[in-house]
Enzyme design. Structure first.
Site, PDB file in Angstrom:
ATOM      1  N   CYS A   1       0.884  -1.170   0.000  1.00 54.05           N
ATOM      2  CA  CYS A   1       0.000   0.000   0.000  1.00 54.05           C
ATOM      3  C   CYS A   1       0.917   1.213   0.000  1.00 54.05           C
ATOM      4  CB  CYS A   1      -0.846   0.051   1.262  1.00 54.05           C
ATOM      5  SG  CYS A   1      -1.988  -1.335   1.427  1.00 54.05           S
TER       6      CYS A   1
ATOM      7  N   LYS B   1       8.581 -14.733 -21.987  1.00 55.97           N
ATOM      8  CA  LYS B   1       9.203 -13.499 -21.482  1.00 55.97           C
ATOM      9  C   LYS B   1      10.077 -12.886 -22.565  1.00 55.97           C
ATOM     10  CE  LYS B   1       7.277 -12.619 -18.720  1.00 55.97           C
ATOM     11  NZ  LYS B   1       6.309 -13.443 -18.016  1.00 55.97           N
TER      12      LYS B   1
ATOM     13  N   HIS C   1      10.976 -34.483 -32.082  1.00 54.13           N
ATOM     14  CA  HIS C   1       9.810 -34.696 -32.939  1.00 54.13           C
ATOM     15  C   HIS C   1       9.552 -33.509 -33.862  1.00 54.13           C
ATOM     16  CE1 HIS C   1       8.935 -38.359 -30.817  1.00 54.13           C
ATOM     17  NE2 HIS C   1       9.075 -37.716 -29.668  1.00 54.13           N
TER      18      HIS C   1
ATOM     19  N   GLU D   1       7.597 -20.486 -20.035  1.00 53.36           N
ATOM     20  CA  GLU D   1       7.571 -19.166 -19.391  1.00 53.36           C
ATOM     21  C   GLU D   1       8.796 -18.333 -19.810  1.00 53.36           C
ATOM     22  OE1 GLU D   1       5.606 -17.259 -18.133  1.00 53.36           O
ATOM     23  OE2 GLU D   1       6.809 -15.797 -17.080  1.00 53.36           O
TER      24      GLU D   1
ATOM     25  N   ARG E   1       1.505   1.892  -6.041  1.00 60.73           N
ATOM     26  CA  ARG E   1       1.557   0.952  -4.918  1.00 60.73           C
ATOM     27  C   ARG E   1       0.201   0.339  -4.588  1.00 60.73           C
ATOM     28  NH1 ARG E   1       6.365   1.338  -2.153  1.00 60.73           N
ATOM     29  NH2 ARG E   1       5.443   0.254  -0.377  1.00 60.73           N
TER      30      ARG E   1
ATOM     31  N   TRP F   1      -3.769  -1.394  -1.292  1.00 58.60           N
ATOM     32  CA  TRP F   1      -3.708  -2.612  -2.096  1.00 58.60           C
ATOM     33  C   TRP F   1      -4.227  -3.680  -1.147  1.00 58.60           C
ATOM     34  CZ3 TRP F   1      -3.264  -4.457  -6.791  1.00 58.60           C
ATOM     35  CH2 TRP F   1      -2.941  -5.807  -6.970  1.00 58.60           C
TER      36      TRP F   1
ATOM     37  N   ASN G   1       0.768  -0.026   5.863  1.00 64.39           N
ATOM     38  CA  ASN G   1       1.162  -0.865   4.734  1.00 64.39           C
ATOM     39  C   ASN G   1       1.795  -2.119   5.331  1.00 64.39           C
ATOM     40  OD1 ASN G   1       2.350  -2.002   2.445  1.00 64.39           O
ATOM     41  ND2 ASN G   1       4.100  -0.605   2.504  1.00 64.39           N
ATOM     42  N   GLY G   2       1.206  -3.281   5.068  1.00 62.60           N
ATOM     43  CA  GLY G   2       1.763  -4.515   5.629  1.00 62.60           C
ATOM     44  C   GLY G   2       0.636  -5.423   6.093  1.00 62.60           C
TER      45      GLY G   2
ATOM     46  N   GLU H   1       7.864 -11.565 -25.670  1.00 70.53           N
ATOM     47  CA  GLU H   1       6.990 -10.406 -25.457  1.00 70.53           C
ATOM     48  C   GLU H   1       7.789  -9.128 -25.186  1.00 70.53           C
ATOM     49  OE1 GLU H   1       4.428 -10.482 -21.946  1.00 70.53           O
ATOM     50  OE2 GLU H   1       5.890 -11.702 -20.900  1.00 70.53           O
TER      51      GLU H   1
ATOM     52  N   LYS I   1      -1.858  -4.860 -19.661  1.00 72.32           N
ATOM     53  CA  LYS I   1      -1.660  -5.556 -18.382  1.00 72.32           C
ATOM     54  C   LYS I   1      -2.864  -6.407 -18.016  1.00 72.32           C
ATOM     55  CE  LYS I   1       0.637  -6.610 -14.732  1.00 72.32           C
ATOM     56  NZ  LYS I   1       1.623  -7.677 -14.981  1.00 72.32           N
TER      57      LYS I   1
END
Ligand code: F6R
Length: 608
Positions: free
Chosen positions: A2, A485, A504, A481, A29, A72, A98-99, A488, A603
């Site tokens: 946050c 990365k 193959h 993955e 944040r 957040w 925050n936490g 993109e 996003k």
């Protein structure tokens, strides 16, 4: 994650304006809800980001000091009532946080018994009530705050304000960042320097376990045991945007570097290591139904689907439940065979990906139990699933998903333990997984320390037109993955491939200009991976290996090696993916591309 911001001054500046402007630069944040408290004016809160809050702040909302917050969400939905600042019963003590307060349930229960009533479902509100309780016996606000902080367990960066002493604000830090801003006749508290920099460049970074008091004319710092501390003043020469990125050049690099804390946060409060158990509060309501499940279908897209693939292997090995991974965009159109003993599990960072959402809705229509591994609290998928587990990775700003992937894998491992222990997994096995999970953050740090070496490799391979990524078993998913990365971010053609599948078809592409990234940790697949690497070398293909620390042999076979520490085979994707994330980052940076916003991508993908 946050954002908190606090201001006290006697310079004639309007505190409300300072606070609202400052919140804007902290918006990266969190943007679930925003709120502000000023002793002279009261409090205003709103779901959504700063723009929503601004609409609600009245013209006459004026004062000389105050505290503000961007949330957040972690505990409690992102509603107005859960928005910070939170107050005690009297409405005199206000806090932004925050936490995560880990022992908030016990504290809340004890305070309720003493007559405190709570308005929100957040962990934070307990702090204000705890200070109120201590003010009954302690002589000062400061002492009451210290006594309260000594009772809480967990992580916090906080700002506390007492209506009866409006020009003083208390800050404290444990695990979540706090920086003080030292101006002329004005002082600030913030999660990072970005909202402070328009006013002063002089800052003091608090350390864990430190508490500070600011007033318009000064500040003092002490430890939780009340001993005084002297901290150096730092002159900051970053601009506000650099400050948001924590001094890193891009959000992506910052988010990769957050990996150790992200894994810690995903694990926090969820392991009972001595009993080999995982505690997942979000699944308690469906725990009985989970015992009757005989099939799991994981639905997800992109990176989240690759996390799901690794999850499939974990679940099948550790729980015995058959698992399939389905791409969200395909699942809903294929008339899937589902019944009430099927669980459909969505994995999603944003919680808004339309293809994944529709897959969950399809599962629901067909009578399945729907579950979510979601990072964004209160998102559509979090709300529409029957139960789930939040990642607690904090907001991911860079379009390419990195830290969310680590947290998805961590939660999948917890879920494998949770389900496994209910289906015959031994306590010893549970303890072994718990121990290995707890060791991961330090091991990720070891990988991150090799940043410069990986940057040099990126420079060496930056002109490649194509790349192959190969892996087996748990690292089969990591190969895909790694490839997504690279493609993109750097627009280099990259293919993920099961190392055994290479013969193959894909091996036909290999020549001296077609490099391969080979995931070859010392695990049950090692010998097979070495054979596959030989196949590539026989065709003159350059190979970079991701290998286990101490494996000197592999260095003789391949062109370049990145070493990662050893861990349990099922957890190795969490370590092995980190060099691939860094590699893709540095290649894209070297090419001069917009790393945080690759072309053609968004996003949150809320279209089909
Ligand atoms: C790749 C990436 C995407 C997302 C995918 C799903 O780096 O970020 O592939 O993983 O769009 O998004 P979420 O997890 O928000 O459902």
């Amino acid at each position: 994650m946050c954002g908190i911001f606090a201001y006290t001054g006697n310079t004639g500046k309007e505190a409300g304006k300072v606070l609202l402007d400052g919140l804007l630069s902290l918006e990266y944040r969190g943007y679930d809800s925003a709120g502000i408290f000023m002793p002279d004016a009261g409090s205003v809160k709103s779901p959504g980001a700063v723009a929503e809050l601004r609409k609600k702040v009245p013209q006459d909302f004026k004062g000389k000091s105050g505290i503000a917050h961007l949330r957040w969400a972690t505990h409690g939905e992102p509603t107005e009532v859960n928005a910070h600042p939170h107050a005690d019963s009297s409405g005199d003590i206000w806090v932004v946080h925050n936490g995560i307060i880990e022992n908030f349930k016990e504290l809340k229960h004890a305070l309720e018994k003493k007559g405190h009533t709570f308005k929100s479902t957040t962990d934070t509100e307990v702090l204000a009530h705890l200070v109120e309780e201590h003010l009954k016996t302690e002589k000062s606000f400061e002492k009451a705050a210290l006594a309260a902080l000594n009772e809480v367990r967990g992580t916090y960066g906080i700002a506390l304000q007492y209506k009866k002493e409006p020009d003083r604000i208390i800050a404290a830090r444990m695990g979540s960042p706090i920086v003080l801003g030292l101006g002329d006749g004005e002082h600030f508290i913030a999660s990072d320097p970005s909202p402070i920099l328009p006013h002063t460049k002089k800052v003091v970074f608090l350390e864990d376990g430190e508490v500070a008091v600011i007033s318009p004319d000064g500040h003092s710092i002490f430890k939780l045991d009340a001993t005084k501390v002297k901290r150096e003043v730092t002159e900051i020469d970053w601009d506000a945007e650099q400050a948001q990125k924590g001094g890193y050049e891009h959000f992506m690099l910052k988010e990769i570097m957050e990996g150790p804390e992200v894994v810690e946060n995903s694990l926090r409060g969820r392991l009972i290591p001595e009993k080999g158990l995982a505690k997942l509060g979000g699944l308690e309501s469906v725990a009985k139904q989970l015992d009757t499940i005989d099939r799991i279908i994981i639905v997800a897209c992109g990176t989240a689907a690759y996390a799901g693939q690794a999850g499939e292997y974990m679940f099948e090995a550790e729980t015995g439940i058959p698992v399939e991974v389905e791409i969200g965009s395909e699942f809903r159109y294929k008339k899937p065979v589902i019944n009430e003993r099927t669980a459909v599990l969505a994995i999603t960072q944003s919680g808004e990906t339309l293809d994944t959402l529709e897959a969950i809705r399809e599962g629901k229509r067909r009578g399945a139990l729907t579950l979510g591994i979601v990072n964004t609290v209160g998102s559509t998928i979090a709300r529409e699933t029957d139960a789930g587990v939040y990642n607690h990775a904090g907001p991911e700003i860079s379009v390419a998903s990195t830290k969310a992937f680590l947290s998805q894998l961590t939660v999948l491992a917890l879920l494998a333990m949770f389900l496994g222990r209910r289906r015959g997994m031994s306590e010893e096995k549970g303890r072994e997984i718990a121990k290995a999970l707890k060791e991961l953050p330090d091991k990720i740090r070891t990988v991150l320390e090799q940043r410069e070496k990986i940057e040099a490799l990126a420079k060496k391979y930056v002109h490649s037109r194509d790349f192959l990524y190969i892996g087996r078993k748990y690292n089969f998913a990591v190969a895909f993955e790694g490839a997504i990365k690279l493609k993109e971010l750097s627009y280099i053609h990259a293919e993920g491939c099961g190392a055994g599948e290479m013969k193959h078809g894909p091996i036909a592409m290999i020549d001296e200009n077609f490099p391969t990234m080979a995931l070859a940790p010392k695990d049950s697949m090692y010998e097979k991976m070495i054979s596959n690497i030989h196949e590539i070398k026989a065709r003159k293909g350059p190979v970079i290996a991701i290998a286990t620390e101490g494996d000197e042999e592999i260095a003789k076979l391949v062109d370049d090696v990145i070493y990662v520490p050893e861990t349990l085979e099922m957890l190795s994707p969490i370590l092995n993916v980190v060099p691939l994330q860094l590699f893709a980052y540095y290649v894209a940076k070297e090419k001069g591309f917009n790393v945080d916003r690759p072309r053609n991508l968004a996003k949150s993908v809320t279209v089909e």
